[in-house]
Design an enzyme around this catalytic site. Structure first.
Site, PDB file in Angstrom:
ATOM      1  N   SER A   1      35.359  32.061  43.238  1.00  0.00           N
ATOM      2  CA  SER A   1      34.918  33.414  43.604  1.00  0.00           C
ATOM      3  C   SER A   1      33.871  33.355  44.713  1.00  0.00           C
ATOM      4  O   SER A   1      34.172  32.960  45.831  1.00  0.00           O
ATOM      5  CB  SER A   1      34.408  34.148  42.359  1.00  0.00           C
ATOM      6  OG  SER A   1      34.124  35.501  42.640  1.00  0.00           O
TER       7      SER A   1
ATOM      8  N   HIS B   1      37.212  41.243  40.521  1.00  0.00           N
ATOM      9  CA  HIS B   1      38.563  40.683  40.687  1.00  0.00           C
ATOM     10  C   HIS B   1      39.619  41.532  39.987  1.00  0.00           C
ATOM     11  O   HIS B   1      40.578  41.012  39.430  1.00  0.00           O
ATOM     12  CB  HIS B   1      38.609  39.230  40.218  1.00  0.00           C
ATOM     13  CG  HIS B   1      37.674  38.346  40.979  1.00  0.00           C
ATOM     14  ND1 HIS B   1      37.833  38.088  42.322  1.00  0.00           N
ATOM     15  CD2 HIS B   1      36.525  37.712  40.604  1.00  0.00           C
ATOM     16  CE1 HIS B   1      36.827  37.320  42.730  1.00  0.00           C
ATOM     17  NE2 HIS B   1      36.031  37.093  41.716  1.00  0.00           N
TER      18      HIS B   1
END
Length: 315
Positions: free
Chosen positions: A91, A201
């Site tokens: 990420s 996400h």
């Protein structure tokens, strides 16, 4: 021939005091913290070294703090002469990997993730989104669960596919709760709510992605000198335009960490070095494939130990 990958942690690995000892002993390490302060016009280094933890944990602080600390540690470690064949990050850590690969300058990376954190924080009203870790359930049955809940009007989707038996779901609070309950019904061992400020996400992050595109369009992205394994495809990328596109997609798409690790192994990587605070990624990598070697570099002592271990292997 064996290959090395440097991997960089994402949110959750931060800790008050990370990088402090190394920075106090080595001026070139401290320089990164000073540059981050100047770039953002805030006392980020004081927050990293002294806290408070609650403030450091805020998304828009955590992201530049982790990138700064990981790159400062990387710079120290690279002086040993050990280099990577591939880089990847979880990420936020993907931005650190891009700085490590020379695709993004340190200053632009710090600025971009600060803005990214702000956009992510503001994309969904506080309390309306959530995330949870689902343990002990495979990807396909969990994907079927989230599709069923999502189709019934409660947004939820797979967010982080970390390793076999550990997948994070993300979406509306109701969607995550419903999916968590159904996941247990079909065999999940545990469902653990995560302390996060939003549904990261997931498609609910698309407003943040639109804002992030404007920021990234203003950055001077370069061709990556080391192939970067992209979160959203688990494939190596190098071109500036492709990197920008994948960073935008990453905000509202699942992080394919397990797939990324498997791809690097397929490309010949047998040694993973996690650079930055914590050992989260090293643990996940071992759960993907216990035969590979994993090391963690978070301070001078661990850096020297890894160098010694790698030199010993060469003999």
């Amino acid at each position: 021939m064996s290959k090395i990958a440097f991997v960089f942690p994402g949110q959750g690995s931060q800790a008050v005091g990370m990088g402090k000892e190394l920075a106090e002993k080595h001026s070139e390490v401290m320089d990164y913290f000073i540059k981050a302060d100047k770039t953002l016009d805030v006392q980020l280094s004081k927050l990293i070294f002294e806290g408070p933890k609650e403030e450091l944990t805020l998304t828009f602080n955590t992201q530049p703090a982790l990138l700064t600390t990981s790159i400062a540690i990387l710079d120290f470690f690279r002086k040993s002469g050990i280099n990577a064949d591939f880089v990847a990050g979880h990420s936020l850590g993907e931005y650190t990997a891009l700085v490590a690969a020379g695709a993004l300058s340190f200053e632009e990376g710090v600025f971009a993730v600060r803005k990214r954190g702000e956009f992510m924080e503001n994309a969904v009203p506080n309390g309306e989104g959530s995330m949870a870790a689902v343990l002990g359930l495979d990807r396909d049955p969990l994907s079927a669960v989230t599709k069923e809940v999502n189709d019934s009007g409660f947004p939820v989707s797979l967010a982080n596919i970390n390793c076999p038996g550990q997948i994070v779901i993300s979406g509306s609070r109701s969607g995550v709760e419903l999916a968590g309950g159904k996941a247990k019904e079909v065999g999940a061992k545990r469902v653990l709510p995560l302390e996060v400020s939003g549904p990261f996400h997931s498609p609910l992050m698309k407003p943040a992605a639109d804002q992030l595109r404007e920021v990234l369009d203003g950055t001077d992205m370069h061709y990556a000198k080391i192939p970067v394994i992209a979160n959203v495809t688990a494939e190596p990328i190098s071109s500036a335009s492709e990197i920008k596109d994948k960073l935008i997609e990453q905000l509202y798409s699942p992080v394919l960490w397990e797939d990324s690790v498997r791809k690097m192994i397929a490309l010949g990587v047998d040694t993973f070095i996690e650079i930055g605070p914590g050992k989260v990624l090293s643990g996940l990598i071992k759960k993907v494939d216990k035969t590979v070697k994993t090391y963690s570099v978070s301070d001078e002592e661990s850096a020297l130990a890894v160098v010694d271990a790698l030199k010993e292997e060469e003999r």
